[in-house]
Write an enzyme that holds these catalytic residues in place. Structure first.
Site, PDB file in Angstrom:
ATOM      1  N   HIS A 178      26.167 -21.363   1.643  1.00 20.80           N
ATOM      2  CA  HIS A 178      27.354 -21.095   0.830  1.00 20.80           C
ATOM      3  C   HIS A 178      27.109 -19.938  -0.133  1.00 20.80           C
ATOM      4  CE1 HIS A 178      29.302 -25.270   1.558  1.00 20.80           C
ATOM      5  NE2 HIS A 178      29.720 -24.376   2.410  1.00 20.80           N
ATOM      6  N   CYS A 233      39.470 -10.246  21.500  1.00 20.52           N
ATOM      7  CA  CYS A 233      39.298 -10.897  20.203  1.00 20.52           C
ATOM      8  C   CYS A 233      37.840 -11.264  19.935  1.00 20.52           C
ATOM      9  CB  CYS A 233      40.175 -12.144  20.102  1.00 20.52           C
ATOM     10  SG  CYS A 233      39.803 -13.414  21.326  1.00 20.52           S
ATOM     11  N   ASP A 271      31.921 -15.640  24.578  1.00 14.84           N
ATOM     12  CA  ASP A 271      31.688 -16.606  25.653  1.00 14.84           C
ATOM     13  C   ASP A 271      31.609 -15.930  27.011  1.00 14.84           C
ATOM     14  OD1 ASP A 271      31.235 -19.249  24.814  1.00 14.84           O
ATOM     15  OD2 ASP A 271      33.305 -19.473  24.182  1.00 14.84           O
TER      16      ASP A 271
END
Length: 841
Positions: free
Chosen positions: A464, A773, A726
């Site tokens: 974070h 994308c 992918d």
């Protein structure tokens, strides 16, 4: 021929913990055997594989299964639980029983174990490790009987070495001093010592014998306190083995057995230090890029203040009330912090901190300690320290990174309990902060007028702190070499957050060069921002749509502000992940409609339906374990298998149709049947809702077969969007998350580029448009090639929108086509990268 593999499922639901982090040297040093540990949330131990119960300890806290391959799987519930003498344990099977995977073996009372001061950390180790060639432990949260927790590669079938011939030697009787006999810990110490000898070594108890080199063999004798046993050895070094092992047994095998039985000094647990990047240049310290950018400044070391608390508490009710009050005040402080951060997605970090304040496991540890007479401060510090240390040792980088959040929120509460205020961090001008760790709270409150960057020896790119640094545009490095802590305050340095390096004592020439580069980069960014709203039109007049990849309403708004012409990918799984139940239809409707309204009716909104499975499981949608989840039920396959979840999402998406140019896109499409089934669902839900808007239907091209058949798919859908991450993974058969292969899984591999070209050709044959994308759409080197191939839309990360639009305006379509034709004929990704590196600065 490859080694045979065995998959062992998790025997309990809980967090998988590396065996070398278990706070017991016998397990941590793998003296019992190699394997894993689980911090359980369930209380019924189940069989991790088919097998036979070959040993069930009299105290019912440990059981051994032997698989058909002869692998001895020892399951040991808790640490030191043998001392409970069976209390809290109920065996559901007996020795000799054949069991099936997932069958309940032992039920135990975890509350009773914890109250007795024992850990419930449960170990699954292989007692006969000589049969195993490789151990492949899993990480993260596991579900009993469902998640593969440990994969074993069996050793070859070569015969084991036999003991050297010699006379049989037998020791005098030895009385066992251990209060609970030869249970797992002393058995492991004894077996470990016995393995140092070539001789065949056995323990003899009455008429029974057990292999002294096997933990299971020793435990199977069920040797109790006060029993007399002998050591028998056959071989050339038998006498030596007997002398050493007999003395080891007399001394308690490493356990403290009381007066008159001095145990040998325990060996320290040596956990290998995590490997960090290391620079060969003595003036450069290396780490991991947490936030890109350059900074020139002076070192300022940040030390964490020590918060003192008393150990003994007052009345337990009083201490509990103090803890409750501190937790309430901390929650209010975090609410203020959230309100001060404009980016809602980053503010959610502190919402997560608020959730930690109510974490039941964390509170249970603290409350238990208060019940034992400790002060609220002491109990709370112990609880969050134990919790954070446990997470920090995990192999999963994301989970390990959350340890810092635990410490941050823990110290916030601790300060309130101790009645001390957080020391204000006063830093000089042009400071480069150095620390072992900075907390999210520290990072959010940094004075950006003085702090130019920071480097920490802990943490990682997914922490974070790193996320906040990127949102605040602060160059940062995590996991840097520990030598950075020795640099004196005021030491001049150059911090390169992009490369993850810190250069100390730079020359004036180097500083000048960096400052000039900063000025150039800043000027370029400013120019890109001033023209961000202009369309991305190539020099020859070709129009290219540049849209955003987003995962929140804030990112949608930011994308519009930075010139995004729409959204090419809304990752809808952001609504589903990191929660314990599925989002409601009303919740989804609200967020999709809000995002659509933020874009307006003139912009395109492409919403990808739920894409989970593989590396993104859902805790509330149990899935059976799969040998390769990336080739299993994920993406559209999972949604079609859970039609109610899919229909709920489709209805929520369709309700956003009036507010933007709505497109629905389906992930992981591999067959026409999947396309037709999803189209039918949309048609049915549109009719049911009375939606008459022209909602476009598209698919992700992530599977090579879909790219090859693109011309056929183009007859069925309105558009394609290529998910190059992918597509690269499946084309090259390389896991994009694999530590050794990830760099080779390059989307600019000619094989991947050819599949992109096939997709474009197939789509354009039927007048359908193609977007990209995946990651390479945001890569300046890749953009000319993609445009040359004929890609119509680039969907990029939000911050990259102005830069990519500016780049497109510098290009000429004919030049891009020529370039694409050249690289499509190349043989390697390296050749492609080398060619493109010369064209784009």
């Amino acid at each position: 021929m490859s080694n045979q593999r065995i998959e062992l499922l998790a025997p309990l639901t809980g967090l998988i913990v590396p065996i070398d982090t278990v706070p017991d040297p016998v397990f941590a040093q793998r003296m019992v055997g190699d394997g894993i540990s689980i911090d359980p949330t369930s209380n019924v131990l189940v069989a991790p594989a088919n097998g036979r119960v070959t040993q069930l300890h009299a105290s019912r806290h440990a059981i051994t299964l032997t698989t058909a391959e002869g692998v001895e799987v020892l399951l040991h519930i808790g640490l030191d639980t043998v001392l409970l003498k069976g209390e809290g344990f109920k065996a559901l099977v007996k020795e000799g029983d054949s069991v099936r995977t997932g069958q309940p073996l032992i039920e135990f009372n975890s509350e009773l174990i914890t109250k007795a001061g024992k850990s419930v950390l449960t170990e699954m180790v292989i007692a006969n490790g000589e049969k195993i060639a490789a151990y492949l432990p899993a990480s993260g949260f596991a579900r009993a009987g469902l998640t593969v927790a440990l994969t074993l590669e069996l050793a070859g079938s070569a015969a084991a070495p036999t003991a050297t011939s010699g006379d049989v030697a037998l020791s005098d009787p030895i009385k066992v001093p251990n209060a609970t006999g030869l249970h797992a810990r002393p058995a492991a110490a004894l077996a470990n010592a016995a393995k140092a000898y070539k001789s065949d070594v056995k323990l003899v108890r009455g008429n029974d014998e057990g292999n002294a080199k096997s933990v299971v063999g020793i435990m199977g004798l069920e040797v109790k306190h006060g029993d007399e046993i002998r050591v028998k050895a056959t071989g050339s070094d038998g006498q030596s083995a007997i002398k050493v092992l007999a003395e080891l047994i007399r001394s308690g095998c490493g356990e403290d057995c009381g007066p008159g039985v001095p145990p040998p000094a325990p060996k320290p647990v040596m956990k290998p230090a995590a490997k960090k990047p290391h620079s060969t240049d003595p003036n450069v310290l290396a780490g991991v890029s947490a936030s890109p950018g350059l900074a020139v400044g002076q070192i300022f070391q940040v030390k964490q203040d020590v918060i003192e608390v008393r150990e003994q508490g007052d009345n337990a009710q009083v201490e509990r009330r103090r803890l409750d009050d501190a937790l309430k005040e901390a929650r209010q402080q975090l609410e203020v912090l959230k309100s001060e951060i404009e980016d809602e997605s980053k503010a959610e970090i502190f919402a997560a901190h608020q959730e930690l304040l109510a974490d039941p496991d964390l509170l249970d540890i603290a409350i238990s300690s208060i019940s034992n007479g400790k002060s609220a401060g002491f109990a709370w510090r112990s609880a969050f320290t134990i919790y954070a240390d446990k997470l920090a040792k995990l192999q999963n980088e994301v989970l390990a990174g959350r340890a810092n959040d635990i410490r941050d929120v823990g110290r916030r509460v601790l300060r309130l309990l101790a009645g001390v205020k957080e020391a204000e961090l006063v830093v000089p001008e042009n400071a480069i902060l150095i620390a072992e760790e900075l907390t999210p709270s520290d990072t959010a409150s940094l004075d950006r007028t003085k702090v130019l960057g920071f480097a920490t020896t802990g943490g990682g790119a997914t922490s974070h702190v790193a996320i906040l640094a990127r949102s605040l545009n602060i160059p940062a490095i995590c996991g840097i070499e520990d030598a950075v802590l020795q640099l004196a305050n005021g030491t001049p340095v150059i911090l390169d957050g992009t490369k993850g390096t810190l250069r100390k004592n730079p020359s004036e020439a180097e500083i000048t060069r960096i400052r000039e580069k900063q000025v150039t980069q800043a000027k370029k960014r400013a120019e890109e921002l001033t023209t961000a709203m202009q369309p991305a039109i190539m020099r020859d007049g070709t129009r290219v749509e540049v849209v955003a990849n987003i995962g929140s309403l804030d990112e949608a708004k930011q994308g519009v502000e930075l010139g995004g012409e729409g959204v090419g990918l809304l990752r809808s799984e952001f609504l589903y992940l990191e929660r314990t139940d599925a989002p409601s239809e009303a919740e989804q409707t609200q967020i999709y409609s809000d995002i659509a309204k933020a874009l307006g009716t003139e912009r395109t909104l492409v919403i990808r339906t739920l894409d989970v499975g593989g590396d993104k499981p859902l805790p509330y949608l149990p899935m059976p374990p799969e040998e390769n989840p990336f080739l299993g039920v994920r993406g559209i396959r999972l949604c079609l298998a859970a039609p109610e979840i899919m229909r709920t999402q489709v209805r929520a998406i369709l309700r956003a149709a009036p507010y933007s140019k709505l497109h629905i896109m389906f992930p992981m499409i591999a067959s026409l049947e999947e396309v037709r089934e999803t189209k039918a669902i949309i048609a049915e839900e549109k009719a049911a809702l009375g939606v008459t808007a022209d909602v476009k239907i598209g698919i992700m091209v992530e599977v090579p077969s879909t790219a090859v058949m693109s011309e056929v798919f183009a007859r069925e859908v309105d558009f394609f969007s290529i998910g190059t991450n992918d597509l690269t993974q499946y084309t090259l058969a390389m896991d994009r998350g694999h530590p050794k292969l990830a760099k080779q899984a390059d989307a600019l591999h000619p094989g991947v580029l050819r599949l992109i070209a096939m997709t474009v050709k197939g789509a354009h044959t039927h007048g359908k448009w193609v977007g990209v994308c995946g990651g390479i759409a945001s890569d300046p080197q890749a953009v000319p090639v993609l445009l040359g191939i004929g890609v119509d839309e680039l969907s990029v990360s939000v911050p990259a929108i102005p830069a990519i639009k500016a780049l497109v305006r510098t290009l000429n379509k004919a030049d891009c086509v020529k370039l694409a034709n050249e690289v499509l004929q190349m043989g390697t990704a390296a050749e492609v990268r080398a060619k493109l590196a010369k064209l784009v600065d």
